[in-house]
Scaffold this motif. Sequence first.
Motif, short mmCIF file in Angstrom:
data_model
loop_
_atom_site.label_atom_id
_atom_site.label_comp_id
_atom_site.label_asym_id
_atom_site.label_seq_id
_atom_site.Cartn_x
_atom_site.Cartn_y
_atom_site.Cartn_z
N ASN A 418 0.86 -1.18 0.00
CA ASN A 418 0.00 0.00 0.00
C ASN A 418 0.90 1.24 0.00
N ASP A 419 0.27 2.37 -0.08
CA ASP A 419 1.04 3.61 -0.15
C ASP A 419 1.42 4.14 1.23
N GLN A 420 0.98 3.45 2.23
CA GLN A 420 1.25 3.91 3.59
C GLN A 420 2.73 3.78 3.91
N THR A 421 3.24 4.74 4.60
CA THR A 421 4.61 4.64 5.13
C THR A 421 4.54 4.80 6.64
N THR A 422 5.38 4.05 7.26
CA THR A 422 5.37 4.07 8.73
C THR A 422 6.78 4.16 9.24
N PRO A 423 6.96 4.70 10.43
CA PRO A 423 8.30 4.63 11.02
C PRO A 423 8.69 3.18 11.25
N ALA A 424 9.96 2.90 11.10
CA ALA A 424 10.38 1.49 11.22
C ALA A 424 11.79 1.39 11.75
N VAL A 425 12.08 0.27 12.31
CA VAL A 425 13.45 -0.10 12.67
C VAL A 425 13.73 -1.44 11.97
N VAL A 426 14.98 -1.78 11.90
CA VAL A 426 15.36 -3.03 11.22
C VAL A 426 15.09 -4.21 12.14
N MET A 427 14.35 -5.14 11.63
CA MET A 427 14.01 -6.33 12.42
C MET A 427 14.94 -7.50 12.11
N ALA A 428 15.39 -7.58 10.86
CA ALA A 428 16.24 -8.72 10.50
C ALA A 428 17.11 -8.33 9.31
N THR A 429 18.26 -8.98 9.20
CA THR A 429 19.13 -8.75 8.05
C THR A 429 19.61 -10.09 7.49
N GLU A 430 19.96 -10.07 6.22
CA GLU A 430 20.55 -11.25 5.58
C GLU A 430 22.06 -11.12 5.73
N ALA A 431 22.54 -11.47 6.89
CA ALA A 431 23.92 -11.14 7.25
C ALA A 431 24.94 -11.86 6.38
N LEU A 432 24.56 -13.00 5.78
CA LEU A 432 25.53 -13.76 4.99
C LEU A 432 25.72 -13.19 3.59
N HIS A 433 24.82 -12.29 3.19
CA HIS A 433 24.98 -11.73 1.85
C HIS A 433 26.20 -10.80 1.82
N PRO A 434 26.95 -10.82 0.73
CA PRO A 434 28.16 -9.97 0.69
C PRO A 434 27.87 -8.50 0.96
N VAL A 435 26.69 -8.06 0.59
CA VAL A 435 26.37 -6.64 0.79
C VAL A 435 26.23 -6.32 2.27
N MET A 436 25.84 -7.26 3.05
CA MET A 436 25.52 -6.99 4.45
C MET A 436 26.65 -7.37 5.40
N ARG A 437 27.79 -7.79 4.88
CA ARG A 437 28.89 -8.19 5.76
C ARG A 437 29.38 -6.98 6.55
N GLY A 438 29.35 -7.08 7.83
CA GLY A 438 29.87 -6.03 8.69
C GLY A 438 29.02 -4.79 8.76
N VAL A 439 27.80 -4.86 8.28
CA VAL A 439 26.91 -3.70 8.28
C VAL A 439 26.06 -3.75 9.55
N GLY A 440 26.36 -2.89 10.51
CA GLY A 440 25.57 -2.85 11.73
C GLY A 440 24.36 -1.95 11.56
N VAL A 441 23.20 -2.47 11.90
CA VAL A 441 21.96 -1.71 11.70
C VAL A 441 21.18 -1.60 13.01
N GLY A 442 21.84 -1.84 14.11
CA GLY A 442 21.14 -1.88 15.38
C GLY A 442 20.49 -0.55 15.76
N ARG A 443 21.09 0.52 15.37
CA ARG A 443 20.55 1.82 15.78
C ARG A 443 19.85 2.53 14.63
N LEU A 444 19.64 1.84 13.57
CA LEU A 444 19.00 2.45 12.39
C LEU A 444 17.52 2.70 12.67
#
Lengths: 634, 307
Positions: A418-444
Motif C-alpha cells: 500500500n502507499d502507507q509509510t510508517t516509522p520502522a526499525v530493522v528487524m532482520a538482516t541477511e547477514a551472509l549476503h556480501p552486501v551486508m557483511r559487517g553492516v551494523g543496523v542496530g541503531r538504524l
Amino acid sequence: MNFLSPIAGLLLAAAVLPPLLLLWFLKLRRSRTPVSSQRLWREAIEDMRANAPFQRLRWRWLLVLQIVILLLIALAIARPRVQGAGESGQRTILLIDTSGSMRAVDTTDGRSRLEHAKDIALARIDALHGGGALFSESGETMVLSFSGDAVVECRFTSSAAELRRSVEEITPSDQSTHAVPALRLARAYATNTDPESPWPVGGPAVIECISDGRIPDLADRFLEAGESLVYHRVGSADPANWSFSVVAADRDVRDPRQVRVLIGLVAEGDVPDGELVLRVDGGVVATRSTSAPDGADDEPFARLDMVLGPYTLDAGANVEVELLVSDANPADNVVWLELPPPNPLRVQAIAPIPDLIRFGLESLDPASLDVVDSPEAFQPGYDFTVWPAESFGDTVLPEGRHLVLGGVPNGLGVTQDNDQTTPAVVMATEALHPVMRGVGVGRLEILNAPAWKGSRGVTELMSGPSGGLVFAAEPVGRRVVAVGFDPMESNWPALPGFVAFLANTASWLAEVPEANAFEPGDVLRLQGVPGTNAMLSGPNLEVEVPFDLDGRGQFGPLRTAGRYVLQSTGQRPAGYAVNRTDVEENLLGSSEVLQLRGSAIGEEASGSARQSVRGWILLIVLAVLVGEWWLWRR
Amino acid sequence: MRFGETRDPAPTTMEELAPGGLLAKLSRMDVVARRAVRGARSGERRSRKRGGGLEFAEHRDYEPGDDLRFVDWNVFARLDRLVTKVFIEEEDLTVALLIDASASMDWGNPNKFLFARRMALCLGVVALRAGHRLRVHGLGGACPSDLAGLRGGSRALPLSRWLLDARAGGESDLAERVGRVSGGRQGRGVLIMLSDCLEDGPADAVRRAVSSGWETWVLRTLCPEELDPGANGLAGDLRLEDVEKEGAVEITVNRSLLQSYHARLDADRLQLESDVRRAGGRLVELDTSLDPELVLFELLRRGGLLR
C-alpha cells in the motif's frame, strides 16, 4: 549361484506344486493288470488304509519326476546364474564409469580405479566370450563409458578382441558422474539392436555397471520390469583424500591491484597434512600448511576455507593453487584461475544525489564518479550507477548494475502493499549476503518506511516490521541493490554501517564474474578472429578450433580439468581454467550398493563371471520329461 | 508279458500233460479211503453194508430166512443158540475228480489250470489202476461232458482226452456244482476238488459233499504270482482287473501294501483250512511251481490222500 528373479521362481513354485499334488491324486494313470482275483488285494488295501490313512503319500517315481520338473521350471524362471562363460544369445552391456572419482588411486598396487574397472571389464569379456564346458557359444557384448555423458565405446559384437581393444582405449575424465544418459542409452540398445526393425530384437540385455557406486542421479531412477542390472564395485569405502571445493580471486574495490584468493578444501577420511602452494604465472607466490579441521576423523568429510593474500597483481595473471599431499586422488589437488587485469572503480550517479550519498561514494575512492542530470543521460560502461528514487519513476532500469535509493524500481519482483509509510526499525538482516557483511543496523531508525514485499528470487537484505527495506536482485542482464526507503529520512547516513554498506554494495555490484572459469563437462565458447582457426592446447590435448564469420568457436564438452590456452594468430594467448570443484564427485568413498529408487543393487564379486543357466535347466526339464514318458509307457 | 500271464503253451498230448514219464511212476500208488464207503457194486473196498463180504463184522441172532451158511455153528455148539455171522460187504471205491475250470484258474506261471489237470490226470490214473470207479467233473468253464463210470487202467486215455479238451473260463459256483455232483445216486467214495478257492464257497461245497457221504479233499492250487506277487514282478501304479468278475481295484505297489497282502493271504489260508476241516473235509495247498512228483509222492502221500 544367484538369481535375477528369485521372487518369480518362488511364486511359481508356490502356485503350481500344490495343484500338481492334487491333480496327481485325482488323475493318476495306472496300467491295467489282470489278476486271478482282486478279493485279497481289496482286503489288503482296506487293511492298509485302516492302518495308514496317508498311504497315498508314498514314493512314486512319476510324481517325484513331475515335482522335479516343476521345481526346475521355477528355478529357471528365477533366472539362476552360475560362474561360467556367456550363453548363446545373451547380450550384455558393460557400463564403465570414467568420472573424476575413478581417477582415484586407493589401492596398494598404485593403479587407478579406472584401471581396475578396465581389468574387471576385460575379465568379463573373457568370461562372456571365452567359451567353456557349458557355454561354447558366446553372446554379444557392448561397451559404454559414462561420466558427464555416455560414450559408445563398442557396439554389440561377439568379437572379444574388438571388445578388449575398446576397453583398453578408454581414458579417464574429470567430469561429474551422470549415469542416466548412459542408462537411457543402454536401455535403448538393450531393447532393440536393429534400427531397421520396429520390434525389439532378442530379449533384454544384462547391464553390468563397473563403478565406485557414487552415482547420485541413479537414486531417482527405477529399475524397469525385466531389467537386469549387475554392479561391479571398484575402490575402497574409506579413502583419505583432499580436494578443492572453491577457488576464486577477488580484487579489492578500492585498490584493484590487490588480489585475494579464496580457497575451499574438502578433507575426506583420515587425510595427512599438506602444503598449499600458490603460483602466479608459474612462480610460487605463497605457501600455506593445511591440516584437516577438527572433527574430520569422525565425519565423512570436513570443509576448510581459507583466504590467501592479498597479493599485488597489476595485470591479468594465471593463478595455480596446488595442494602438495599424498592422498587418494592426486588429480583433484590442483586448481587454476585466469585472473583478469585490475578494473578501477567507475561510478555513475543520476541527479539529484544527496551530498551525504555523494560523500559516501567518494570515500570508496573511485577512479571516476560522474553525475548525469537525468535518466536519459545514462551511459553504460560504468561499474554501477546510483539512482535516486525520484529519478527513475516508472521506467525499468537498463541493463547493468545499479544502486537504487529511496524506492524499488519496476521489474525486480518487488511490490508495495500500500502507499502507507510508517516509522520502522530493522528487524532482520541477511547477514551472509556480501552486501551486508559487517553492516551494523542496530541503531538504524527510519522515519517513513513503505511496506515492500519481495517475490521469489529477490533477496531481502533488511526487513522491517511491515516488510522488506533493502533488496538485492539479479534479473537478466542486471544486478541491483535497492534501498526501499529514503536514506535521508533515516539516521542511516550518520551511522558507520552506512559506509560499510556502500563499500559492500560497490564491491558486489562491481564484481567481475570469474573470467574464463569452467568445469569439466562444460563447452568452451571461444571468441576469435572471424573465419580463422586457432590452436587450443590443454592437458594432453592440442586441437585446432575454427571460428565462424562472427568470430565464434567452441570446443567441448571438456573431459579433463586443467589450464587450456587458445593461441590465435596475431592475438595474445587466452587462458581458460577448467577446475573440478564438484564436492560430490571429489568425495571418493566407494559405495557397497548401487542405489536406485526402490532398490539397491548389491555388488557382484569383482571379476566374477556369472551366466544364466536357464537354458540348461530347461534342457534338463526336457530330459526328465522324456524319462517320465518312458516310465509312463513302461 | 504282463504280470501273471501264462507263458507256457496249452498241452495237446497226454505226454505234455504229464511229462517225464510221470504216469509210469504212479503204478503202485492208491487212493486212500479212511472209512468204509458205499459203492455202486461190490468191489475191493469195505462197505458199510453188511452182507456178503469176507470181513467179519458182528454176530446177531438168527432170524428165519437168514442164509444158513452164515450160521455160526461153533457158537451154537457152545451156547446152544443160533447166531448168524454178519460180514462187511466189500464194494468198489468211487473217486470223483472235480476240477475248477473258472477263469481265475487259467492264470499264473505255471498255469493253475494246467497244474490242476496234471494232478487230476495223475490221481485219475492212480484210481483207475487201483480198480476204482472214476468220475471227472468240470466246475465252470468249457469242459466236455462229465466222465463217469471209468474203471480199469485202460481208461486213462479217455481221461486224458477229457482233460486236454477242457477249457477254463467264466465263473464257477463251487457249492452248487459240488452239491449236485455229490448228491447223485452213484456210489460214494473220495471226492477230490482241485480249485484255487479264491472266491467264496469252498467250505460250503465241502460240507455238501461230506454230508452226501463223500470223503472230501480240497487240493488248493495257487501260483507263485498269488503267493508272492512282489517277487514275481508286480510293481508300479496299477489297476487290477479281475479276470473272472467285474470290477477293478487301483493299487500302488509298495512294501507296506505287499506286507498287507501277505497278511491277508495267510489269514485266508488259515481260514479256509479251518472251514474245510470243520466241514469234514481235508485241505492240501499246492504251489503250481512245485514238482508234480514232489506233490504226489510227498505232499499228497503225507497228507493221506495217496499211499
